[in-house]
Design a protein around this motif. Sequence first.
Motif, PDB file in Angstrom:
ATOM      1  N   ALA A  42      35.626  47.294  21.150  1.00  0.00           N
ATOM      2  CA  ALA A  42      34.650  47.764  22.124  1.00  0.00           C
ATOM      3  C   ALA A  42      34.345  46.747  23.320  1.00  0.00           C
ATOM      4  O   ALA A  42      34.303  45.648  22.975  1.00  0.00           O
ATOM      5  N   GLY A  43      34.090  47.050  24.469  1.00  0.00           N
ATOM      6  CA  GLY A  43      33.453  46.425  25.474  1.00  0.00           C
ATOM      7  C   GLY A  43      31.995  46.803  25.488  1.00  0.00           C
ATOM      8  O   GLY A  43      31.522  47.018  24.477  1.00  0.00           O
ATOM      9  N   GLY A  44      31.481  46.270  26.585  1.00  0.00           N
ATOM     10  CA  GLY A  44      29.879  46.506  26.650  1.00  0.00           C
ATOM     11  C   GLY A  44      29.208  45.518  26.012  1.00  0.00           C
ATOM     12  O   GLY A  44      29.922  44.223  25.625  1.00  0.00           O
ATOM     13  N   GLN A  45      27.945  45.473  25.583  1.00  0.00           N
ATOM     14  CA  GLN A  45      27.211  44.616  25.171  1.00  0.00           C
ATOM     15  C   GLN A  45      27.133  44.244  23.742  1.00  0.00           C
ATOM     16  O   GLN A  45      26.993  43.297  23.282  1.00  0.00           O
ATOM     17  N   SER A  46      27.310  45.562  22.918  1.00  0.00           N
ATOM     18  CA  SER A  46      27.097  45.370  21.470  1.00  0.00           C
ATOM     19  C   SER A  46      27.972  44.510  20.751  1.00  0.00           C
ATOM     20  O   SER A  46      27.539  43.954  19.885  1.00  0.00           O
ATOM     21  N   ASP A  70      38.764  50.069  25.872  1.00  0.00           N
ATOM     22  CA  ASP A  70      38.863  50.989  27.214  1.00  0.00           C
ATOM     23  C   ASP A  70      38.458  49.739  28.048  1.00  0.00           C
ATOM     24  O   ASP A  70      38.041  48.666  27.870  1.00  0.00           O
ATOM     25  N   ARG A  72      37.187  48.827  32.548  1.00  0.00           N
ATOM     26  CA  ARG A  72      36.712  49.381  33.710  1.00  0.00           C
ATOM     27  C   ARG A  72      37.683  49.001  34.617  1.00  0.00           C
ATOM     28  O   ARG A  72      38.348  48.116  34.672  1.00  0.00           O
ATOM     29  N   ASN A  82      36.061  44.644  30.360  1.00  0.00           N
ATOM     30  CA  ASN A  82      35.789  44.478  29.059  1.00  0.00           C
ATOM     31  C   ASN A  82      36.893  43.336  28.536  1.00  0.00           C
ATOM     32  O   ASN A  82      36.565  42.814  27.517  1.00  0.00           O
ATOM     33  N   GLY A 127      32.193  51.153  20.425  1.00  0.00           N
ATOM     34  CA  GLY A 127      30.853  51.035  20.492  1.00  0.00           C
ATOM     35  C   GLY A 127      30.579  52.607  21.065  1.00  0.00           C
ATOM     36  O   GLY A 127      31.386  53.460  21.202  1.00  0.00           O
ATOM     37  N   MET A 128      29.488  52.893  21.207  1.00  0.00           N
ATOM     38  CA  MET A 128      28.910  54.010  21.896  1.00  0.00           C
ATOM     39  C   MET A 128      27.642  54.174  22.782  1.00  0.00           C
ATOM     40  O   MET A 128      26.812  53.165  22.509  1.00  0.00           O
ATOM     41  N   HIS A 133      28.966  58.621  24.589  1.00  0.00           N
ATOM     42  CA  HIS A 133      30.336  58.457  24.977  1.00  0.00           C
ATOM     43  C   HIS A 133      30.922  57.296  23.794  1.00  0.00           C
ATOM     44  O   HIS A 133      30.129  56.494  23.393  1.00  0.00           O
ATOM     45  N   ALA A 135      34.562  54.566  23.742  1.00  0.00           N
ATOM     46  CA  ALA A 135      35.356  54.047  24.552  1.00  0.00           C
ATOM     47  C   ALA A 135      35.154  54.255  26.298  1.00  0.00           C
ATOM     48  O   ALA A 135      33.905  54.253  26.255  1.00  0.00           O
ATOM     49  N   ARG A 168      37.741  54.290  35.052  1.00  0.00           N
ATOM     50  CA  ARG A 168      37.868  53.578  33.583  1.00  0.00           C
ATOM     51  C   ARG A 168      39.302  53.973  33.278  1.00  0.00           C
ATOM     52  O   ARG A 168      39.844  55.000  33.548  1.00  0.00           O
ATOM     53  N   LYS A 191      20.170  55.039  19.984  1.00  0.00           N
ATOM     54  CA  LYS A 191      21.277  55.476  19.560  1.00  0.00           C
ATOM     55  C   LYS A 191      21.332  55.872  17.919  1.00  0.00           C
ATOM     56  O   LYS A 191      22.085  56.736  17.632  1.00  0.00           O
TER      57      LYS A 191
HETATM   58  O1  LIG Z   1      30.929  51.233  28.960  1.00  0.00           O
HETATM   59  C1  LIG Z   1      31.143  51.009  27.707  1.00  0.00           C
HETATM   60  O2  LIG Z   1      29.949  51.655  27.090  1.00  0.00           O
HETATM   61  C2  LIG Z   1      30.365  51.504  25.613  1.00  0.00           C
HETATM   62  C3  LIG Z   1      28.907  51.085  24.936  1.00  0.00           C
HETATM   63  O3  LIG Z   1      28.283  49.870  25.475  1.00  0.00           O
HETATM   64  P1  LIG Z   1      27.184  49.087  25.167  1.00  0.00           P
HETATM   65  O4  LIG Z   1      26.846  47.958  25.969  1.00  0.00           O
HETATM   66  O5  LIG Z   1      26.128  50.088  24.942  1.00  0.00           O
HETATM   67  O6  LIG Z   1      27.650  48.585  23.571  1.00  0.00           O
HETATM   68  C4  LIG Z   1      31.426  50.634  25.179  1.00  0.00           C
HETATM   69  O7  LIG Z   1      31.575  50.772  23.819  1.00  0.00           O
HETATM   70  C5  LIG Z   1      32.671  50.753  25.919  1.00  0.00           C
HETATM   71  O8  LIG Z   1      33.625  49.845  25.550  1.00  0.00           O
HETATM   72  C6  LIG Z   1      32.332  50.300  27.345  1.00  0.00           C
HETATM   73  O9  LIG Z   1      33.187  50.211  28.208  1.00  0.00           O
END
Ligand SMILES: O=C1O[C@H](COP(=O)(O)O)[C@@H](O)[C@H](O)[C@H]1O
Length: 227
Positions: A42-46, A70, A72, A82, A127-128, A133, A135, A168, A191
Amino acid sequence: MNSPSLYLHPDRDTCAAELAQVLVGRLRADLQDGGRARLLLAGGQSPVPLLGRLAGEALDWSRVELSPTDERWVAADDVASNLQLLRTALPQAQLLDPRLGATPEEAAQAWGERLAGWLPLTAVLLGMGEDGHIASLFPGMPGIASALTEDASPAALVGVAPVAPQVRLSANLALLRRSGWLGLLVFGGAKRELLEAVLADRPDTRQLPVHALVRQAGSRLQVHWAP
Ligand SMILES: O=C1O[C@H](COP(=O)(O)O)[C@@H](O)[C@H](O)[C@H]1O
């Protein structure tokens, strides 16, 4: 529905350390007879604390093929990318950039074909978002029903996020599920509440992408949560 295994960690560092060990075990098993391992993260922060842990692991990363779940539609070196997150943490891995075409549609088609050639994957960690959502499969976006269809052909598609960057690329759920190990990483109270509602099959969660994941993957899914 068969429930996923739920791992409740006391803090994010402990979660990252334990998850890193699980993933490394899976990668090593696929690498041991000279083969390749294929990983989607996953991307994002987690995933940030996890990526730091993975980077410290002595693995033959040159045989690990890695792509985000996924992406952007921004430049590959944009801070919102990501791929850039993965590349910064794990430059030693064989990274696959989803931007395999001039338009999002062309890129999704070509990236999906490349990923389909990786199946079955070694491991997928999703991630979620707080909106449910996974991905870049967002609730209510155009094409979401087919992206979540259980017996769809594994592929990638163009997703539309409710926030910028809106365009995306995402693997569909059928592709994400074709993995020897499947995990979902979730941090924070909001979450967790959503997750518990999904696990309880609360009717107002049934249209959410994460609900489709939980229902289709069942006990094959490991959910890792920390506050
Ligand atoms: O946009 C996205 O969001 C999800 C969740 O991101 P998070 O920062 O709340 O962990 C992420 O899993 C996904 O890869 C990303 O593109």
